[in-house]
Scaffold this motif. Structure first.
Motif, PDB file in Angstrom:
ATOM      1  N   HIS A  78       1.517  11.430 -11.464  1.00 49.94           N
ATOM      2  CA  HIS A  78       2.435  12.134 -10.545  1.00 49.94           C
ATOM      3  C   HIS A  78       3.861  11.615 -10.672  1.00 49.94           C
ATOM      4  CE1 HIS A  78       2.242   8.561  -8.030  1.00 49.94           C
ATOM      5  NE2 HIS A  78       0.930   8.688  -7.910  1.00 49.94           N
ATOM      6  N   GLY A  79       4.034  10.399 -11.172  1.00 51.05           N
ATOM      7  CA  GLY A  79       5.380   9.856 -11.393  1.00 51.05           C
ATOM      8  C   GLY A  79       6.229   9.775 -10.134  1.00 51.05           C
ATOM      9  N   GLY A  80       5.598   9.667  -8.991  1.00 56.52           N
ATOM     10  CA  GLY A  80       6.357   9.524  -7.744  1.00 56.52           C
ATOM     11  C   GLY A  80       6.837  10.847  -7.162  1.00 56.52           C
ATOM     12  N   ARG A  81       6.429  11.953  -7.769  1.00 48.22           N
ATOM     13  CA  ARG A  81       6.882  13.259  -7.278  1.00 48.22           C
ATOM     14  C   ARG A  81       5.930  13.800  -6.205  1.00 48.22           C
ATOM     15  NH1 ARG A  81       9.103  18.281 -10.837  1.00 48.22           N
ATOM     16  NH2 ARG A  81      10.958  17.003 -10.619  1.00 48.22           N
ATOM     17  N   ASP A 104       0.822  -1.226   0.000  1.00 47.97           N
ATOM     18  CA  ASP A 104       0.000   0.000   0.000  1.00 47.97           C
ATOM     19  C   ASP A 104       0.849   1.266   0.000  1.00 47.97           C
ATOM     20  OD1 ASP A 104      -2.197  -1.589   0.132  1.00 47.97           O
ATOM     21  OD2 ASP A 104      -2.607  -1.268   2.257  1.00 47.97           O
ATOM     22  N   ALA A 105       2.173   1.114  -0.043  1.00 50.22           N
ATOM     23  CA  ALA A 105       3.063   2.281   0.080  1.00 50.22           C
ATOM     24  C   ALA A 105       3.380   2.868  -1.289  1.00 50.22           C
ATOM     25  CB  ALA A 105       4.354   1.863   0.776  1.00 50.22           C
ATOM     26  N   ALA A 106       3.303   4.181  -1.412  1.00 53.91           N
ATOM     27  CA  ALA A 106       3.678   4.852  -2.666  1.00 53.91           C
ATOM     28  C   ALA A 106       5.032   5.521  -2.468  1.00 53.91           C
ATOM     29  CB  ALA A 106       2.621   5.891  -3.028  1.00 53.91           C
ATOM     30  N   ALA A 107       5.984   5.190  -3.342  1.00 52.27           N
ATOM     31  CA  ALA A 107       7.337   5.752  -3.207  1.00 52.27           C
ATOM     32  C   ALA A 107       7.358   7.225  -3.612  1.00 52.27           C
ATOM     33  CB  ALA A 107       8.304   4.961  -4.077  1.00 52.27           C
ATOM     34  N   ILE A 108       8.076   8.034  -2.835  1.00 48.08           N
ATOM     35  CA  ILE A 108       8.344   9.433  -3.232  1.00 48.08           C
ATOM     36  C   ILE A 108       9.741   9.431  -3.834  1.00 48.08           C
ATOM     37  CG2 ILE A 108       8.665  11.806  -2.431  1.00 48.08           C
ATOM     38  CD1 ILE A 108       6.904  11.154  -0.027  1.00 48.08           C
ATOM     39  N   THR A 109       9.803   9.596  -5.145  1.00 46.16           N
ATOM     40  CA  THR A 109      11.124   9.555  -5.778  1.00 46.16           C
ATOM     41  C   THR A 109      11.752  10.939  -5.881  1.00 46.16           C
ATOM     42  OG1 THR A 109      10.015   9.634  -7.902  1.00 46.16           O
ATOM     43  CG2 THR A 109      10.718   7.463  -7.123  1.00 46.16           C
ATOM     44  N   ASP A 110      10.917  11.972  -5.884  1.00 43.43           N
ATOM     45  CA  ASP A 110      11.488  13.306  -5.765  1.00 43.43           C
ATOM     46  C   ASP A 110      10.494  14.283  -5.166  1.00 43.43           C
ATOM     47  OD1 ASP A 110      10.263  13.081  -8.285  1.00 43.43           O
ATOM     48  OD2 ASP A 110      11.347  14.813  -9.038  1.00 43.43           O
ATOM     49  N   LEU A 111      11.052  15.398  -4.737  1.00 43.76           N
ATOM     50  CA  LEU A 111      10.296  16.377  -3.973  1.00 43.76           C
ATOM     51  C   LEU A 111      10.434  17.730  -4.668  1.00 43.76           C
ATOM     52  CD1 LEU A 111       9.000  17.024  -1.136  1.00 43.76           C
ATOM     53  CD2 LEU A 111      11.327  17.323  -0.296  1.00 43.76           C
ATOM     54  N   HIS A 112       9.309  18.442  -4.801  1.00 42.50           N
ATOM     55  CA  HIS A 112       9.297  19.726  -5.492  1.00 42.50           C
ATOM     56  C   HIS A 112       8.681  20.738  -4.531  1.00 42.50           C
ATOM     57  CE1 HIS A 112       7.494  22.824  -8.074  1.00 42.50           C
ATOM     58  NE2 HIS A 112       8.257  22.420  -9.060  1.00 42.50           N
ATOM     59  N   VAL A 113       9.476  21.726  -4.127  1.00 39.40           N
ATOM     60  CA  VAL A 113       8.987  22.715  -3.163  1.00 39.40           C
ATOM     61  C   VAL A 113       8.911  24.067  -3.848  1.00 39.40           C
ATOM     62  CG1 VAL A 113       9.359  23.745  -0.869  1.00 39.40           C
ATOM     63  CG2 VAL A 113      10.184  21.436  -1.325  1.00 39.40           C
ATOM     64  N   THR A 118      14.134  21.392  -5.829  1.00 41.58           N
ATOM     65  CA  THR A 118      13.802  19.990  -6.123  1.00 41.58           C
ATOM     66  C   THR A 118      14.899  19.110  -5.533  1.00 41.58           C
ATOM     67  OG1 THR A 118      14.866  20.126  -8.266  1.00 41.58           O
ATOM     68  CG2 THR A 118      12.477  20.376  -8.250  1.00 41.58           C
ATOM     69  N   VAL A 119      14.476  17.981  -5.030  1.00 41.88           N
ATOM     70  CA  VAL A 119      15.409  17.019  -4.446  1.00 41.88           C
ATOM     71  C   VAL A 119      15.024  15.652  -4.993  1.00 41.88           C
ATOM     72  CG1 VAL A 119      16.290  16.037  -2.306  1.00 41.88           C
ATOM     73  CG2 VAL A 119      15.451  18.384  -2.309  1.00 41.88           C
ATOM     74  N   ALA A 120      15.984  14.918  -5.535  1.00 46.39           N
ATOM     75  CA  ALA A 120      15.675  13.593  -6.102  1.00 46.39           C
ATOM     76  C   ALA A 120      16.383  12.512  -5.295  1.00 46.39           C
ATOM     77  CB  ALA A 120      16.112  13.525  -7.557  1.00 46.39           C
ATOM     78  N   ALA A 121      15.690  11.389  -5.107  1.00 51.55           N
ATOM     79  CA  ALA A 121      16.286  10.269  -4.376  1.00 51.55           C
ATOM     80  C   ALA A 121      17.555   9.796  -5.081  1.00 51.55           C
ATOM     81  CB  ALA A 121      15.284   9.124  -4.278  1.00 51.55           C
ATOM     82  N   SER A 122      17.561   9.897  -6.426  1.00 53.44           N
ATOM     83  CA  SER A 122      18.721   9.400  -7.177  1.00 53.44           C
ATOM     84  C   SER A 122      19.994  10.177  -6.816  1.00 53.44           C
ATOM     85  CB  SER A 122      18.442   9.496  -8.676  1.00 53.44           C
ATOM     86  OG  SER A 122      18.117  10.824  -9.006  1.00 53.44           O
ATOM     87  N   LEU A 175       0.794  14.541  -2.460  1.00 53.48           N
ATOM     88  CA  LEU A 175       1.747  13.435  -2.323  1.00 53.48           C
ATOM     89  C   LEU A 175       1.249  12.205  -3.080  1.00 53.48           C
ATOM     90  CD1 LEU A 175       1.959  13.731   1.578  1.00 53.48           C
ATOM     91  CD2 LEU A 175       3.555  14.727  -0.063  1.00 53.48           C
ATOM     92  N   PRO A 176       2.159  11.442  -3.697  1.00 57.86           N
ATOM     93  CA  PRO A 176       1.737  10.208  -4.367  1.00 57.86           C
ATOM     94  C   PRO A 176       1.033   9.285  -3.384  1.00 57.86           C
ATOM     95  CG  PRO A 176       4.123  10.531  -4.576  1.00 57.86           C
ATOM     96  CD  PRO A 176       3.617  11.624  -3.704  1.00 57.86           C
ATOM     97  N   ARG A 177      -0.094   8.682  -3.796  1.00 53.38           N
ATOM     98  CA  ARG A 177      -0.814   7.798  -2.866  1.00 53.38           C
ATOM     99  C   ARG A 177      -1.013   6.415  -3.494  1.00 53.38           C
ATOM    100  NH1 ARG A 177      -5.862   6.147  -1.008  1.00 53.38           N
ATOM    101  NH2 ARG A 177      -6.065   6.315   1.266  1.00 53.38           N
ATOM    102  N   THR A 178      -1.517   6.413  -4.724  1.00 52.97           N
ATOM    103  CA  THR A 178      -1.578   5.193  -5.533  1.00 52.97           C
ATOM    104  C   THR A 178      -1.056   5.634  -6.904  1.00 52.97           C
ATOM    105  OG1 THR A 178      -3.771   5.682  -6.420  1.00 52.97           O
ATOM    106  CG2 THR A 178      -3.722   4.431  -4.352  1.00 52.97           C
ATOM    107  N   PRO A 179      -0.916   4.725  -7.880  1.00 54.50           N
ATOM    108  CA  PRO A 179      -0.438   5.194  -9.184  1.00 54.50           C
ATOM    109  C   PRO A 179      -1.302   6.324  -9.769  1.00 54.50           C
ATOM    110  CG  PRO A 179      -0.327   2.812  -9.060  1.00 54.50           C
ATOM    111  CD  PRO A 179      -0.993   3.261  -7.798  1.00 54.50           C
ATOM    112  N   ASP A 180      -2.614   6.327  -9.450  1.00 51.53           N
ATOM    113  CA  ASP A 180      -3.517   7.312 -10.065  1.00 51.53           C
ATOM    114  C   ASP A 180      -3.958   8.440  -9.139  1.00 51.53           C
ATOM    115  OD1 ASP A 180      -3.562   5.790 -12.362  1.00 51.53           O
ATOM    116  OD2 ASP A 180      -5.190   4.515 -11.576  1.00 51.53           O
ATOM    117  N   THR A 181      -3.713   8.307  -7.848  1.00 54.68           N
ATOM    118  CA  THR A 181      -4.242   9.319  -6.925  1.00 54.68           C
ATOM    119  C   THR A 181      -3.144   9.902  -6.046  1.00 54.68           C
ATOM    120  OG1 THR A 181      -4.783   7.728  -5.192  1.00 54.68           O
ATOM    121  CG2 THR A 181      -6.527   8.216  -6.789  1.00 54.68           C
ATOM    122  N   CYS A 182      -3.476  11.063  -5.459  1.00 53.56           N
ATOM    123  CA  CYS A 182      -2.557  11.744  -4.549  1.00 53.56           C
ATOM    124  C   CYS A 182      -3.286  12.063  -3.249  1.00 53.56           C
ATOM    125  CB  CYS A 182      -2.084  13.073  -5.148  1.00 53.56           C
ATOM    126  SG  CYS A 182      -1.055  12.886  -6.613  1.00 53.56           S
TER     127      CYS A 182
END
Ligand SMILES: Cc1cc2nc3c(=O)[nH]c(=O)nc-3n(C[C@H](O)[C@H](O)[C@H](O)COP(=O)(O)OP(=O)(O)OC[C@H]3O[C@@H](n4cnc5c(N)ncnc54)[C@H](O)[C@@H]3O)c2cc1C
Length: 417
Positions: free
Chosen positions: A200-203, A73-82, A92-96, A217-224
């Motif tokens: 949202h692509g994990g952002r 049930d967890a949605a990954a946050i791959t990057d953050l946009h403030v 912006t901060v990216a996990a990569s 925030l990403p929640r499922t592939p289609d929702t935030c």
């Protein structure tokens, strides 16, 4: 008369349940006292609630053997946009950049609490006493006697250590005579679910508006998940208004980074204040989670900080029990003081950081005028501040006092050099 419990945890929310699970291998006898029935149905508003877990928190749930029950049930946050309304700058901060698969994960609260409660049901050393409300306590030399109520009936329970994990308005904190500094932000957070037009692509997005921050925030592939802090009167109006009106308002606040947002869940509002207990320990007692420090959700740090308190306390108690053997007293003042001293710097850093960013970006919350006027968003783009923000948002910088997560901290230091 039955033997006292070694530890009584009051409050079976995220912090109290995490602590009880973390004490699984300690051999100590534990009572977990929760006012709500464990099998009470969850309402729609509660189902909409999510928590953004830092990467470090995921590692802790992994250590506890609980992440497997949450991962689906967890949605990954791959990057953050403030961003800040009315300013061109953004961070912006990216996990990569950190060599990690995710900065953190967004997990529904129900998923976490169900995973914790399923584990508690398997633990023989934990007696769950629910529904039962803590009412008062009497401290004696070697024990604390708790007065509990369940409906019309009441009972007492003896313990050598009581942990207050009973949330922001902690009755345990009051009963111990521990004061608290309360700062009302005069804001409430509206929680809901939205479906963006574009993936949202994990952002994860955090947008600072004059009224308060809005996180998408990403929640499922289609929702935030949307967490939107606004002045309390406006929050009430936004919760009561028609869906179309609310949809218009949240789109106007967020802009079109993800195309149009469609409302896809119920709306609920949670009043926001900062509540900091004057101290974390008292005679045979300690406070964890919101009972010790309730924070604004802007930096998504409240539970991430709480689980560090809980796991550090479990580690201290387990370690001291091994060192002291049969003479070990879980309520010993030096053990509790050692834990509180170790946790204080992290608690202060996170509480100050969170309060600082809320005041910095909100026009309605007092802050020294010249500070806000000095091009602060530019300051947040400075490399040092940006890196600091990134580290804190992942919770990695603060892991050094967590023995079981030490290897992760080592890995992070290598990756960021
Ligand atoms: C809108 C919002 C969004 C948030 N988002 C995030 C996020 O993304 N990331 C993050 O890290 N943090 C977040 N937080 C903070 C996080 O929710 C809290 O830090 C966390 O829930 C604290 O857990 P707790 O167990 O201490 O308190 P609570 O969740 O309040 O649990 C307390 C428990 O004690 C029980 N209780 C109360 N009184 C008694 C009594 N007298 N006797 C027995 N039991 C009692 C209650 O029934 C409850 O189960 C957010 C908070 C809000 C308001």
């Amino acid at each position: 008369m039955s033997a006292p419990y070694d530890i009584a945890v009051v409050g079976g929310g995220l912090a109290g349940a995490s602590l009880a699970c973390a004490l699984a291998d300690s051999g100590l006898s534990i009572a977990l006292i929760e006012a709500a029935a464990f099998d009470a149905p969850t309402d729609d508003n509660m189902r909409a609630r999510t928590t953004a877990l830092a990467w470090g928190t995921r590692a802790m749930f992994d250590d506890l053997g609980l992440w497997g029950a949450m991962a689906d049930d967890a949605a990954a946050i791959t990057d953050l946009h403030v961003s800040q309304a009315g300013h061109f700058g953004r961070v912006t901060v990216a996990a990569s950049e950190y060599g990690l698969p995710a900065l953190g994960y967004v997990v529904p609260n129900v998923t976490m609490i169900e995973a914790l409660r399923a584990r508690l049901a398997e633990l023989h050393h934990v007696d769950v006493i629910a529904p039962a409300r803590f009412e008062s306590l009497v401290t004696n030399d070697g024990t604390v006697t708790l007065q509990l109520a369940a409906g019309e009936t009441s009972r007492t329970l003896d313990t050598r250590l009581v942990i207050g994990a009973d949330g922001t308005h902690s009755a345990v904190r009051r009963a111990l005579g521990i004061g608290a500094q309360v700062d009302d932000y005069e804001q409430s957070a509206i929680i809901t679910i939205v479906e963006p037009e574009r993936a949202h692509g994990g952002r994860a997005y955090e947008r600072f508006l004059p009224d308060g921050p809005l996180a998408i925030l990403p929640r499922t592939p289609d929702t935030c998940a949307a967490v939107w802090a606004v002045p309390t009167a406006r929050a009430q109006a936004l919760c009561e208004t028609a869906d179309e009106r609310f949809t218009h308002e949240i789109n106007a606040a967020f802009g079109h980074r993800l195309g149009r947002l469609r409302l896809a869940g119920p709306r609920g509002a949670y009043p926001l204040s900062r509540v900091l207990a004057d101290r974390a320990v008292a005679h045979r007692a300690a406070l964890i989670g919101n009972a010790g420090h309730a924070l604004h959700p802007a930096a998504a740090q409240g539970f991430n900080l709480s689980i560090r308190d809980a796991l550090a306390l479990a580690a201290t108690l387990t370690e001291q029990q091994q060192l002291r053997g049969a003479a070990f007293d879980p309520g010993a003042a030096d053990v509790l003081a050692g834990w509180a001293d170790k946790r204080r710097p992290d608690q202060h850093r996170v509480a100050n950081f969170t309060d600082g960013i809320v005041r910095l970006f909100s026009n309605r919350i007092p802050l020294l005028g010249h500070v806000r006027g000095a091009g602060l968003f530019g300051l947040s783009l400075a490399p040092g501040v940006r890196a600091d923000m990134a580290r804190r948002s992942m919770g990695l910088a603060l892991l050094e006092d967590m023995p079981r997560a030490a290897s992760l901290q080592g890995a992070q230091s290598r990756q960021t050099r």
